[in-house]
Design a protein around this motif. Sequence first.
Motif, PDB file in Angstrom:
ATOM      1  N   UNK A 137       0.838  -1.196   0.000  1.00 19.68           N
ATOM      2  CA  UNK A 137       0.000   0.000   0.000  1.00 19.68           C
ATOM      3  C   UNK A 137       0.876   1.250   0.000  1.00 19.68           C
ATOM      4  N   UNK A 138       0.485   2.234  -0.804  1.00 19.54           N
ATOM      5  CA  UNK A 138       1.247   3.471  -0.940  1.00 19.54           C
ATOM      6  C   UNK A 138       2.193   3.467  -2.117  1.00 19.54           C
ATOM      7  N   UNK A 139       2.439   2.309  -2.708  1.00 17.56           N
ATOM      8  CA  UNK A 139       3.336   2.227  -3.855  1.00 17.56           C
ATOM      9  C   UNK A 139       2.665   2.786  -5.102  1.00 17.56           C
ATOM     10  N   UNK A 140       3.472   3.306  -6.022  1.00 20.38           N
ATOM     11  CA  UNK A 140       2.984   3.806  -7.307  1.00 20.38           C
ATOM     12  C   UNK A 140       3.530   2.895  -8.399  1.00 20.38           C
ATOM     13  N   UNK A 141       2.651   2.409  -9.261  1.00 20.77           N
ATOM     14  CA  UNK A 141       3.070   1.401 -10.230  1.00 20.77           C
ATOM     15  C   UNK A 141       2.337   1.563 -11.550  1.00 20.77           C
ATOM     16  N   UNK A 142       2.853   0.864 -12.532  1.00 22.87           N
ATOM     17  CA  UNK A 142       2.160   0.706 -13.803  1.00 22.87           C
ATOM     18  C   UNK A 142       1.709  -0.748 -13.907  1.00 22.87           C
ATOM     19  N   UNK A 143       0.489  -0.942 -14.402  1.00 20.48           N
ATOM     20  CA  UNK A 143      -0.032  -2.282 -14.629  1.00 20.48           C
ATOM     21  C   UNK A 143       0.067  -2.609 -16.114  1.00 20.48           C
ATOM     22  N   UNK A 144       0.744  -3.705 -16.416  1.00 26.95           N
ATOM     23  CA  UNK A 144       0.910  -4.132 -17.808  1.00 26.95           C
ATOM     24  C   UNK A 144      -0.082  -5.238 -18.140  1.00 26.95           C
TER      25      UNK A 144
END
Length: 214
Positions: free
Chosen positions: A36-43
């Motif tokens: 939680x709190x992480x910033x990501x891209x979903x592929x």
Amino acid sequence: MALAFSAAAMFMLLAFSSEYGSAPVSAASEGVQITYGSALKLMHEKTKTRLHSHDVPYGSGSGQQSVTGYPNVDDSNSYWIVRAIPDSSAKQGDTIKSGSVFRLQHMKSRKWLHSHLHASPISSNMEVSCFGSDGESDTGDHWRLEIEGSGKTWRQDQRIRLHHVDTDGYLHSHNKKYTGIPGGHQEVCGVREKRADNIWLAAEGVYFPAAESK
């Protein structure tokens, strides 16, 4: 999958460090835990596009901010912050187990990944949009994590599905592209069946280290 540590990711690293007092880590190798709190891209596994949004409303359906699959890996409009649902005991740095319900907040617009029964523009499945703000969110923003295989806790290299709580639809994409939008944007929608086109993986991102158990 290795992270190309972009300028946008570096900005997030510095901003998050300033806000929370401890530095997150980049996902430089497979197996990094999603917290939680992480910033990501979903592929999207099948087409390799990233889950994307920008300040362009749908011309039909809800008229809310559109969500697409976008092939440009470096676009900062594809970052999503993993947030707990209201009244949850989950806190920043907690790992996310299969079956957990959470929200995804679009980093740039601060709106939430959302779905409902409006028809999607191309395939007439369930529309997926961006809705709300920091202070405005509802259960249409709630997604349940389903990890494929034997994994119990979400990691970067795991194949996942996101199951929408309100509509019972899975976050879905396919190679059906919008003709009026340049750049090769493809439709993202919700479907109720499990299909190969429902599979996503956490890709580039800035991830908070898992909180220590007490």
